[in-house]
Design a protein around this motif. Structure first.
Motif, PDB file in Angstrom:
ATOM      1  N   VAL A 153       0.840  -1.193   0.000  1.00 40.82           N
ATOM      2  CA  VAL A 153       0.000   0.000   0.000  1.00 40.82           C
ATOM      3  C   VAL A 153       0.877   1.246   0.000  1.00 40.82           C
ATOM      4  O   VAL A 153       0.636   2.197  -0.746  1.00 40.82           O
ATOM      5  CB  VAL A 153      -0.954   0.009   1.215  1.00 40.82           C
ATOM      6  N   ARG A 202       2.560   1.892  -3.429  1.00 37.82           N
ATOM      7  CA  ARG A 202       1.693   2.112  -4.582  1.00 37.82           C
ATOM      8  C   ARG A 202       1.932   3.511  -5.147  1.00 37.82           C
ATOM      9  O   ARG A 202       1.976   4.495  -4.425  1.00 37.82           O
ATOM     10  CB  ARG A 202       0.235   1.942  -4.173  1.00 37.82           C
ATOM     11  N   VAL A 222       1.111   6.974  -6.944  1.00 41.08           N
ATOM     12  CA  VAL A 222      -0.052   7.852  -7.065  1.00 41.08           C
ATOM     13  C   VAL A 222       0.057   8.626  -8.364  1.00 41.08           C
ATOM     14  O   VAL A 222      -0.833   8.564  -9.200  1.00 41.08           O
ATOM     15  CB  VAL A 222      -0.146   8.825  -5.860  1.00 41.08           C
ATOM     16  N   THR A 253       4.690   8.091  -4.288  1.00 34.64           N
ATOM     17  CA  THR A 253       4.026   6.929  -3.712  1.00 34.64           C
ATOM     18  C   THR A 253       3.015   7.371  -2.660  1.00 34.64           C
ATOM     19  O   THR A 253       2.994   8.527  -2.248  1.00 34.64           O
ATOM     20  CB  THR A 253       5.050   5.986  -3.064  1.00 34.64           C
ATOM     21  N   VAL A 254       2.199   6.428  -2.217  1.00 39.17           N
ATOM     22  CA  VAL A 254       1.220   6.703  -1.165  1.00 39.17           C
ATOM     23  C   VAL A 254       1.947   7.173   0.090  1.00 39.17           C
ATOM     24  O   VAL A 254       1.510   8.128   0.747  1.00 39.17           O
ATOM     25  CB  VAL A 254       0.367   5.447  -0.867  1.00 39.17           C
ATOM     26  N   GLU A 255       3.069   6.542   0.423  1.00 36.05           N
ATOM     27  CA  GLU A 255       3.827   6.935   1.608  1.00 36.05           C
ATOM     28  C   GLU A 255       4.326   8.378   1.497  1.00 36.05           C
ATOM     29  O   GLU A 255       4.149   9.178   2.422  1.00 36.05           O
ATOM     30  CB  GLU A 255       5.015   5.999   1.804  1.00 36.05           C
ATOM     31  N   ALA A 270       1.450  10.806   1.777  1.00 36.34           N
ATOM     32  CA  ALA A 270       0.992  10.936   3.160  1.00 36.34           C
ATOM     33  C   ALA A 270       1.908  11.882   3.935  1.00 36.34           C
ATOM     34  O   ALA A 270       1.433  12.758   4.658  1.00 36.34           O
ATOM     35  CB  ALA A 270       0.937   9.566   3.835  1.00 36.34           C
TER      36      ALA A 270
END
Length: 180
Positions: A15, A18, A20, A25-27, A30
Motif C-alpha cells: 500500500v 503504490r 499515485v 508513492t502513497v507513503e 501521506a
C-alpha cells in the motif's frame, strides 16, 4: 495459518509503495499532506495571541541581544540556555521583532522534530514512522509546544537527534554519529 501473516504484512507494505502520480508513492504523499497540515497548524496566526509570561521574558532577552549587542546576554540558571535567546535574536535581526517572529524559532525546530520521522523509519518501520509523524502533527500538546517560545521543543529535538545518532552509531560505528 502461518503463511497468512507474511502475506498480510506484504500487502500493507505494498500500500505504501503504490504509485499515485509519477514517482510519488502513497507513503510520500501521506508525508507531504501531513507536512502541509503541520506547517499550517504551526504557523497559522502564530503571532495573534499575546506572548505568555515565559515567552515575553525570552523575547525580551533576545531583543536585548539584537539592540544592545551579544554581550548583553548573561547566563542565569533560573532561565534557559543561550540557544533559545541567540537563535531568536538571529530571527529578530533577519525578520524584525514581532510576536510571530518570536514564535518562528520553536515552529522551525518543531518541523525539524517532525522531519526526523523519515530517518527513523529504519528503526521504527515505515508504518511506525508514519504513525509518529501523524500523531505529532495532530497532537494538541505538540502543536502547543511548537508554537511556544520555551525550551521544550529544543530539548525534544536534540534528544531525538541523540537517540537517532546513538542507534546509527550502534549500526555503523561511524565516529560522526558518536559525536552527534
Amino acid at each position: 495459518n502461518p503463511t497468512a501473516a507474511p502475506a498480510k504484512a506484504g500487502a500493507l507494505r505494498d500500500v505504501l509503495d503504490r504509485k499515485v502520480v509519477g514517482e510519488l508513492t502513497v507513503e510520500k504523499l501521506a508525508y507531504l499532506v501531513l507536512f502541509v497540515v503541520a506547517v499550517v497548524s504551526r504557523f497559522w496566526e502564530a503571532g495573534v495571541r499575546p506572548l505568555h509570561h515565559d515567552e515575553s521574558i525570552h523575547a525580551v532577552f533576545s531583543w536585548k541581544i539584537v539592540t544592545e549587542g551579544v554581550g548583553s546576554y548573561r547566563y542565569d540558571p533560573v532561565y534557559h540556555g543561550p540557544l533559545l535567546y541567540y537563535w531568536t535574536a538571529l530571527l529578530f535581526r533577519i525578520f524584525g521583532d514581532t510576536d510571530f517572529v518570536a514564535r518562528l524559532s520553536p515552529n522551525l525546530f518543531g518541523l525539524g522534530f517532525l522531519a526526523l520521522a523519515w530517518p527513523l523509519r529504519r528503526y521504527i518501520g515505515r508504518w511506525g514512522a508514519l504513525a509518529f509523524f501523524l500523531l505529532v502533527t495532530v497532537s494538541p500538546s505538540w502543536i502547543y509546544f511548537t508554537r511556544f517560545l520555551r525550551h521544550d521543543i529544543y530539548s525534544a529535538l536534540f534528544n531525538l537527534v541523540a537517540v537517532y545518532c546513538g542507534a546509527r552509531y550502534y549500526d555503523t560505528r561511524s565516529p560522526r554519529f558518536m559525536y552527534g
